[in-house]
Motif scaffolding. Structure first.
Motif, PDB file in Angstrom:
ATOM      1  N   GLU A  33     -63.636  40.191  31.137  1.00  0.00           N
ATOM      2  CA  GLU A  33     -64.631  40.090  30.066  1.00  0.00           C
ATOM      3  C   GLU A  33     -64.905  38.622  29.757  1.00  0.00           C
ATOM      4  O   GLU A  33     -63.996  37.785  29.829  1.00  0.00           O
ATOM      5  CB  GLU A  33     -64.129  40.808  28.812  1.00  0.00           C
ATOM      6  N   ILE A  34     -66.158  38.324  29.415  1.00  0.00           N
ATOM      7  CA  ILE A  34     -66.580  36.934  29.218  1.00  0.00           C
ATOM      8  C   ILE A  34     -67.151  36.779  27.815  1.00  0.00           C
ATOM      9  O   ILE A  34     -67.879  37.652  27.334  1.00  0.00           O
ATOM     10  CB  ILE A  34     -67.648  36.538  30.261  1.00  0.00           C
ATOM     11  N   GLN A  35     -66.828  35.654  27.178  1.00  0.00           N
ATOM     12  CA  GLN A  35     -67.373  35.339  25.859  1.00  0.00           C
ATOM     13  C   GLN A  35     -68.277  34.117  25.956  1.00  0.00           C
ATOM     14  O   GLN A  35     -68.003  33.192  26.729  1.00  0.00           O
ATOM     15  CB  GLN A  35     -66.246  35.032  24.871  1.00  0.00           C
ATOM     16  N   ILE A  36     -69.354  34.118  25.166  1.00  0.00           N
ATOM     17  CA  ILE A  36     -70.218  32.942  25.044  1.00  0.00           C
ATOM     18  C   ILE A  36     -69.767  32.203  23.789  1.00  0.00           C
ATOM     19  O   ILE A  36     -69.863  32.728  22.671  1.00  0.00           O
ATOM     20  CB  ILE A  36     -71.700  33.359  24.942  1.00  0.00           C
ATOM     21  N   GLU A  37     -69.257  30.978  23.963  1.00  0.00           N
ATOM     22  CA  GLU A  37     -68.661  30.264  22.836  1.00  0.00           C
ATOM     23  C   GLU A  37     -69.677  29.433  22.063  1.00  0.00           C
ATOM     24  O   GLU A  37     -69.518  29.213  20.874  1.00  0.00           O
ATOM     25  CB  GLU A  37     -67.526  29.372  23.337  1.00  0.00           C
ATOM     26  N   ASP A  38     -70.699  28.929  22.745  1.00  0.00           N
ATOM     27  CA  ASP A  38     -71.702  28.090  22.093  1.00  0.00           C
ATOM     28  C   ASP A  38     -73.017  28.223  22.853  1.00  0.00           C
ATOM     29  O   ASP A  38     -73.051  28.798  23.943  1.00  0.00           O
ATOM     30  CB  ASP A  38     -71.232  26.630  22.079  1.00  0.00           C
ATOM     31  N   THR A  39     -74.064  27.659  22.322  1.00  0.00           N
ATOM     32  CA  THR A  39     -75.381  27.768  22.958  1.00  0.00           C
ATOM     33  C   THR A  39     -75.354  27.147  24.359  1.00  0.00           C
ATOM     34  O   THR A  39     -74.853  26.026  24.547  1.00  0.00           O
ATOM     35  CB  THR A  39     -76.452  27.069  22.103  1.00  0.00           C
ATOM     36  N   ILE A  40     -75.878  27.875  25.329  1.00  0.00           N
ATOM     37  CA  ILE A  40     -75.940  27.380  26.708  1.00  0.00           C
ATOM     38  C   ILE A  40     -77.313  26.744  26.911  1.00  0.00           C
ATOM     39  O   ILE A  40     -78.349  27.397  26.738  1.00  0.00           O
ATOM     40  CB  ILE A  40     -75.737  28.538  27.713  1.00  0.00           C
ATOM     41  N   THR A  41     -77.314  25.478  27.283  1.00  0.00           N
ATOM     42  CA  THR A  41     -78.589  24.763  27.456  1.00  0.00           C
ATOM     43  C   THR A  41     -78.984  24.641  28.922  1.00  0.00           C
ATOM     44  O   THR A  41     -80.128  24.314  29.227  1.00  0.00           O
ATOM     45  CB  THR A  41     -78.493  23.357  26.840  1.00  0.00           C
ATOM     46  N   ALA A  42     -78.051  24.914  29.827  1.00  0.00           N
ATOM     47  CA  ALA A  42     -78.348  24.766  31.257  1.00  0.00           C
ATOM     48  C   ALA A  42     -79.286  25.880  31.717  1.00  0.00           C
ATOM     49  O   ALA A  42     -79.252  26.990  31.173  1.00  0.00           O
ATOM     50  CB  ALA A  42     -77.050  24.811  32.063  1.00  0.00           C
ATOM     51  N   PRO A  43     -80.133  25.612  32.737  1.00  0.00           N
ATOM     52  CA  PRO A  43     -81.043  26.656  33.242  1.00  0.00           C
ATOM     53  C   PRO A  43     -80.327  27.760  34.012  1.00  0.00           C
ATOM     54  O   PRO A  43     -80.860  28.847  34.183  1.00  0.00           O
ATOM     55  CB  PRO A  43     -82.006  25.881  34.147  1.00  0.00           C
ATOM     56  N   PHE A  44     -79.123  27.468  34.491  1.00  0.00           N
ATOM     57  CA  PHE A  44     -78.335  28.514  35.145  1.00  0.00           C
ATOM     58  C   PHE A  44     -76.856  28.203  34.956  1.00  0.00           C
ATOM     59  O   PHE A  44     -76.474  27.074  34.642  1.00  0.00           O
ATOM     60  CB  PHE A  44     -78.688  28.640  36.638  1.00  0.00           C
ATOM     61  N   VAL A  45     -76.024  29.233  35.111  1.00  0.00           N
ATOM     62  CA  VAL A  45     -74.569  29.063  34.980  1.00  0.00           C
ATOM     63  C   VAL A  45     -73.898  29.508  36.280  1.00  0.00           C
ATOM     64  O   VAL A  45     -74.502  30.213  37.098  1.00  0.00           O
ATOM     65  CB  VAL A  45     -73.994  29.870  33.800  1.00  0.00           C
ATOM     66  N   VAL A  46     -72.651  29.080  36.435  1.00  0.00           N
ATOM     67  CA  VAL A  46     -71.918  29.386  37.659  1.00  0.00           C
ATOM     68  C   VAL A  46     -70.552  29.970  37.298  1.00  0.00           C
ATOM     69  O   VAL A  46     -69.880  29.491  36.373  1.00  0.00           O
ATOM     70  CB  VAL A  46     -71.734  28.107  38.522  1.00  0.00           C
ATOM     71  N   PHE A  47     -70.173  31.028  38.002  1.00  0.00           N
ATOM     72  CA  PHE A  47     -68.824  31.590  37.914  1.00  0.00           C
ATOM     73  C   PHE A  47     -68.147  31.373  39.263  1.00  0.00           C
ATOM     74  O   PHE A  47     -68.760  31.630  40.310  1.00  0.00           O
ATOM     75  CB  PHE A  47     -68.870  33.098  37.612  1.00  0.00           C
ATOM     76  N   GLN A  48     -66.912  30.913  39.223  1.00  0.00           N
ATOM     77  CA  GLN A  48     -66.208  30.673  40.493  1.00  0.00           C
ATOM     78  C   GLN A  48     -64.785  31.220  40.410  1.00  0.00           C
ATOM     79  O   GLN A  48     -64.008  30.854  39.538  1.00  0.00           O
ATOM     80  CB  GLN A  48     -66.165  29.175  40.816  1.00  0.00           C
ATOM     81  N   THR A  49     -64.478  32.136  41.327  1.00  0.00           N
ATOM     82  CA  THR A  49     -63.128  32.694  41.442  1.00  0.00           C
ATOM     83  C   THR A  49     -62.426  31.997  42.598  1.00  0.00           C
ATOM     84  O   THR A  49     -62.976  31.925  43.705  1.00  0.00           O
ATOM     85  CB  THR A  49     -63.200  34.207  41.720  1.00  0.00           C
ATOM     86  N   ALA A  50     -61.245  31.463  42.332  1.00  0.00           N
ATOM     87  CA  ALA A  50     -60.475  30.791  43.389  1.00  0.00           C
ATOM     88  C   ALA A  50     -59.100  31.427  43.475  1.00  0.00           C
ATOM     89  O   ALA A  50     -58.433  31.622  42.449  1.00  0.00           O
ATOM     90  CB  ALA A  50     -60.349  29.299  43.088  1.00  0.00           C
ATOM     91  N   ILE A  51     -58.690  31.787  44.686  1.00  0.00           N
ATOM     92  CA  ILE A  51     -57.373  32.399  44.897  1.00  0.00           C
ATOM     93  C   ILE A  51     -56.620  31.580  45.943  1.00  0.00           C
ATOM     94  O   ILE A  51     -57.028  31.490  47.109  1.00  0.00           O
ATOM     95  CB  ILE A  51     -57.484  33.854  45.381  1.00  0.00           C
ATOM     96  N   LEU A  52     -55.526  30.992  45.505  1.00  0.00           N
ATOM     97  CA  LEU A  52     -54.636  30.269  46.411  1.00  0.00           C
ATOM     98  C   LEU A  52     -53.601  31.262  46.920  1.00  0.00           C
ATOM     99  O   LEU A  52     -52.958  31.956  46.134  1.00  0.00           O
ATOM    100  CB  LEU A  52     -53.955  29.123  45.653  1.00  0.00           C
ATOM    101  N   HIS A  53     -53.458  31.376  48.233  1.00  0.00           N
ATOM    102  CA  HIS A  53     -52.557  32.393  48.788  1.00  0.00           C
ATOM    103  C   HIS A  53     -52.020  31.951  50.145  1.00  0.00           C
ATOM    104  O   HIS A  53     -52.529  31.002  50.756  1.00  0.00           O
ATOM    105  CB  HIS A  53     -53.297  33.724  48.949  1.00  0.00           C
ATOM    106  N   THR A  54     -51.003  32.654  50.598  1.00  0.00           N
ATOM    107  CA  THR A  54     -50.491  32.488  51.955  1.00  0.00           C
ATOM    108  C   THR A  54     -50.913  33.707  52.763  1.00  0.00           C
ATOM    109  O   THR A  54     -50.686  34.842  52.324  1.00  0.00           O
ATOM    110  CB  THR A  54     -48.954  32.386  51.949  1.00  0.00           C
ATOM    111  N   THR A  55     -51.527  33.512  53.899  1.00  0.00           N
ATOM    112  CA  THR A  55     -51.877  34.666  54.729  1.00  0.00           C
ATOM    113  C   THR A  55     -50.597  35.266  55.291  1.00  0.00           C
ATOM    114  O   THR A  55     -49.552  34.610  55.347  1.00  0.00           O
ATOM    115  CB  THR A  55     -52.796  34.264  55.898  1.00  0.00           C
TER     116      THR A  55
END
Length: 929
Positions: A616-638
């Motif tokens: 779940e995501i919360q908006i904390e303050d007014t977003i002024t950018a024309p677009f937003v980015v979400f990035q999931t990063a997983i560090l793992h050992t194969t």
């Protein structure tokens, strides 16, 4: 008589209301409705004389001889003969059709473009001439100027400014259409130049990561006004089907990250200062481009920056340099804990499990020859197996289960390659060793502790197979199943863990990078809710086989298939996952199988493929950018011993326009997020609270849409309006309310309910949607090409709405939810159908229940088998659904189980779809029900 829709002034349309048997006139720009024709059109026919569209006729209709060829077989359509008319129907004369079929076909006839008297409809039936009338233009009397004015009106309603266009749908008149759920989510329209690359892969595919809104509100107030939930549903390690692109791999260990927020470089950064620096798309900090970023280390020459995978692909994997390692990459370690008590041996579980491991030793990931394996058997004692390389294996018995110790520190955990011959010999005779074991009881807790001690220094995966309730030693449980509290407010207590041991032990496992998978087989109460804690907090998975008996071929086949797929899966070891977002966005809560190590770091000792997570995501303050980015990063050992980072990036436009927010909503992602929230609420509060929260959230969304997007505003309305892209959300919520995990019932055992909840929170969207909205096919009259191989594999029949109105007494139907397949056989099915499908002389001889379809030498049988096989294979994950044959007059429990999948029907205290929509309408208009 001409249709009223063709004689109305501009901006008006008419819809037939089957309930009141009269036309409803709707002003398209405002949504205003009235019963009388609008003033200004004296030629409109008087309302009482208006004749209904033939498709809405509510009685059974007999069709003419020439219109039944598709069903009986013949040359009219050039189709292969369909052998199965209704018994007693005169050949080549007439055919009775179910009223529901005629009604829905009529509603969709224009959408399907059915024109001309000899055409075949979407459902493969021959249509009467009056349904096949040539299609009229939507506004036949409009001039270009009038159409332009209409377009201006839509423009003033903020439709089509950018992104998906908002189209309002009236849920009262539009029935659920299953094919809508196969559509991609609303289009993501980013501002020009958002990506540094023109690559079509610069945004993550929805199968990896999807957001509930494909346009992010700029303020929290706007989000609250829409009442839509904001969150991500992700499956970062989804499996790849044949022909799908591999995730690009960056092997040069040049990893560019933002100095401040640690975001990985991606297609949405900006290069500045002549390309020497890049600006982070999350926090806008300026960073230096690494020196080797433009250097091809393989050829030892300058490289092309714009060809780098991380600037062209939203899903990418980096080979991690040494600074990403706390220790050298661990080998893959598998410890099998096998219940060998009397119940386990008698059910055939031990023999099936050992044979499956033996047959799949070759498939266990071991490319680098480092994989290690151990076997521990248990009843009320523990049985360790010493497997020295080149020597004979021996069994060591530990009866003292109160203070667990390893009887021999070496030769218990052995190298799979080096000790292969000894392991094969041991697995070949393990079931024989215990075939006369009469011990009743289970020391599962001590067995888990022993497995943990064995792999504690390394980490890895424990695979526990248990056939009874743990009864002795640490983690012993009591039978708390009480039929009296099922269906009451106390039932949610049975869905909570009965003992703190399993959660505490799971957190220890997580700290030591140990993951646990549970395979549960008991024929009586096993406390799935408690045992599932282990996989839940260690990033594993639970598999449940109630009343397993290997003497039934179907049971043995299902378990062997799923177990072998789990063994063969590449797993990601000692993983940690973090999700980052643009400024003013924050991850507020997490759902799924993992342990939250710090506020936003998710610990996953071993990540299986095709598990889903929700955030779940919360908006904390007014977003002024024309677009937003979400990035999931997983560090793992194969599992092949290489440290890697998988990065999944999604960019979404922002909007301050409420109509754009509604038009961008992804109903599938919303259903996935709400399923997770509902399960959590059913455990922390009550099942009834969970159901109420789902219903109320849907009411809130519809009220918000009505108040902001329709002319009715806060007043009462004859319509139940929602945006077109959300029109399947009510039926998905109804499916959730009727799902075994949440449904109101006093007949569902706690184990079955707990396992269903486990599926609701772990299945990826591709599996979750059919689990809450099953698939329903008609097989006896499916189009000739269905069940044959086409360009994209086996061609499936068109899905039907989930209502028993579509069941015909002489028909053969398939209903499936990804976990179970039902073949419904009507009581008037002709003998030829029974012969062709089941190789039996008549319906009376056919037995219902779990079975395997015979493969016969006739095309219809082969087509049905191909559809069943495709159903089992077409989705991601290891699941292998059982097939049940359900006769129309079958035993009540089996029949009710199959019919419970038809969620648009009324069942017990649960409403039909039409009743549900009426309840919603009353609530949205502010009145009770």
């Amino acid at each position: 008589m001409a249709s009223p829709a063709q004689q109305l002034p501009p901006g008006w349309t008419a819809e037939w209301d089957a309930t009141h048997q009269r036309y409803l006139f709707i002003e398209t720009t405002t949504g205003h409705t009235q019963w009388e024709p609008p003033v200004g059109n004296p030629e409109a026919p008087p309302q009482p004389q208006a004749s209904p569209p033939p498709a809405q006729h509510s009685k059974r209709r007999q069709y003419a001889a020439g219109q039944t060829q598709a069903y009986y077989g013949g040359d009219a359509l050039g189709a292969a003969p369909a052998q199965y008319p209704a018994p007693g129907a005169p050949q080549q004369q007439s055919q009775l059709f179910t009223p529901g079929l005629a009604a829905v076909e009529g509603q969709f006839s224009q959408q399907q473009g059915v024109v001309g008297g000899g055409q075949q409809s979407y459902y493969g039936e021959q249509q009467p001439e009056y349904i096949n009338a040539p299609q009229q233009p939507a506004y036949p009397h409009h001039s270009p100027a009038q159409m332009g004015a209409l377009a201006d009106q839509f423009g003033q309603m903020n439709m089509g400014i950018k992104g998906p266009r908002l189209v309002t749908t009236n849920l009262l008149t539009v029935p659920p259409e299953p094919r809508e759920l196969q559509q991609p989510p609303p289009e993501i329209v980013l501002p020009p130049g958002a990506s540094v690359s023109p690559s079509p892969f610069s945004n993550a595919d929805s199968s990896y990561q999807r957001c509930t809104l494909n346009a992010i509100p700029t303020t929290n107030a706007l989000l609250n006004k829409s009442k839509l939930p904001l969150g991500l549903v992700l499956s970062p390690y989804r499996s790849l089907k044949e022909g799908e692109e591999q995730v690009p791999l960056v092997t040069d260990t040049v990893i560019a990250r933002c100095r401040r927020c640690r975001t990985y470089i991606n297609p949405y950064v900006q290069f500045i200062d002549g390309g020497n620096r890049w600006r982070c798309c999350m926090c806008s900090l300026s960073n230096e481009v690494p020196q080797l970023f433009d250097w091809d280390q393989v050829r030892n020459q300058p490289g092309d920056r714009w060809a780098r995978p991380e600037l062209n692909h939203a899903v990418v994997e980096f080979v991690a340099p040494t600074e990403y390692m706390v220790r050298p990459p661990q080998p893959a370690v598998y410890v099998f804990l096998i219940d060998v008590s009397h119940n386990a041996v008698q059910s055939g579980m031990v023999a099936t499990a050992t044979r499956t491991i033996l047959e799949n030793l070759e498939r266990i990931p071991d490319e680098n020859g480092r994989t290690r394996v151990a076997l521990i058997a248990f009843d009320t004692s523990l049985y360790f197996f010493s497997v020295p390389a080149g020597g004979e294996s021996s069994m060591l018995v530990v009866s003292d289960i109160d203070d667990i110790f390893l009887p021999k520190p070496t030769d218990l955990l052995v190298n799979l390659s080096e000790s292969r011959a000894q392991l094969e010999a041991l697995l070949g005779r393990l079931s024989d060793i215990f075939q006369d074991n009469h011990t009743i009881g289970s020391a599962l807790g001590p067995a888990l502790q022993a497995g943990f001690q064995l792999m504690n220094p390394i980490g890895g995966k424990i695979i526990a197979l248990s056939s009874s309730l743990p009864s002795v030693g640490a983690g012993a449980l009591k039978n708390r199943e009480d039929p009296k509290i099922l269906g009451t407010t106390k039932e949610s207590g049975l869905l909570q863990a009965a003992s703190p041991f399993y959660k505490t032990f799971a957190i220890e496992c997580s700290r030591a990078q140990v993951c646990v998978d549970m395979f549960l087989f008991s024929s009586s109460y096993q406390d799935v809710a408690t045992l599932a804690c282990l996989p839940h907090y260690t990033a594993g998975q639970t598999y449940y086989y109630p009343a397993f008996n290997a003497s039934r071929t179907e049971d043995a086949l299902k378990f062997a298939h799923e177990f072998s797929e789990v063994l063969a899966q590449p797993i990601m070891l000692e993983a940690v996952m973090r999700i980052r977002a643009s400024k003013n966005l924050r991850m507020s809560s997490f759902h799924g199988n993992f342990f939250v190590r710090s506020t936003d770091l998710l610990a996953m000792p071993a990540v299986p493929q095709d598990l889903s997570y929700a955030v779940e995501i919360q908006i904390e303050d007014t977003i002024t950018a024309p677009f937003v980015v979400f990035q999931t990063a997983i560090l793992h050992t194969t599992c092949y011993g290489e440290r890697r980072i998988r990065v999944v990036t999604t960019a979404l436009p922002t909007s301050s326009n409420l109509s754009e927010i509604f038009a961008s909503a992804d109903q599938v992602a919303i259903a996935g997020l709400l399923a997770n929230k509902a399960v959590e609420r059913s455990i922390t509060h009550k099942l009834e609270d969970s159901r109420d929260a789902l219903f109320n959230k849907l009411v809130e969304i519809l009220q918000a849409y009505k108040a902001s997007m329709t002319a009715a505003g806060a007043g009462a309305s004859a319509q139940l309006a929602v945006s077109d892209n959300l029109k399947m959300l009510p039926v998905l919520i109804l499916g959730l309310l009727k799902n075994v995990g949440i449904r109101q019932s006093a007949q569902i055992s706690p184990d079955i309910r707990a396992y269903a909840q486990n599926l609701l929170t772990s299945l990826p969207c591709q599996l979750l949607i059919p689990y809450i909205y099953p698939t329903f096919y008609s097989l006896h009259n499916m189009p000739a090409e269905c069940g044959t191989v086409g360009e994209h594999g086996v061609i499936m029949p068109p899905p039907l709405p989930l209502t028993s109105e579509r069941l015909e007494r002489h028909g053969l139907f398939l209903i499936e939810d990804g976990q179970t397949i039902f073949l419904w056989v009507g009581r008037d099915a002709v003998p030829q159908l029974i012969i062709d499908v089941f190789n039996l002389p008549s319906y009376e001889v056919l037995r219902g229940g779990k079975m395997t379809l015979p493969v016969l030498d006739n095309s219809f049988n082969q087509r049905v088998n191909a559809i069943v096989q495709k159903t089992r294979e077409m989705r991601r994950g290891p699941y292998y659904p059982h097939l049940y044959v359900v006769k129309e007059d079958a035993e009540p429990l089996l029949r009710l189980w199959a019919l419970s999948c038809l969620i648009q029907d009324r069942a017990d205290v649960l409403p039909s779809y039409q009743q549900f929509i009426s309840q919603l309408k009353d609530k949205v208009n502010g009145s009770g029900y």
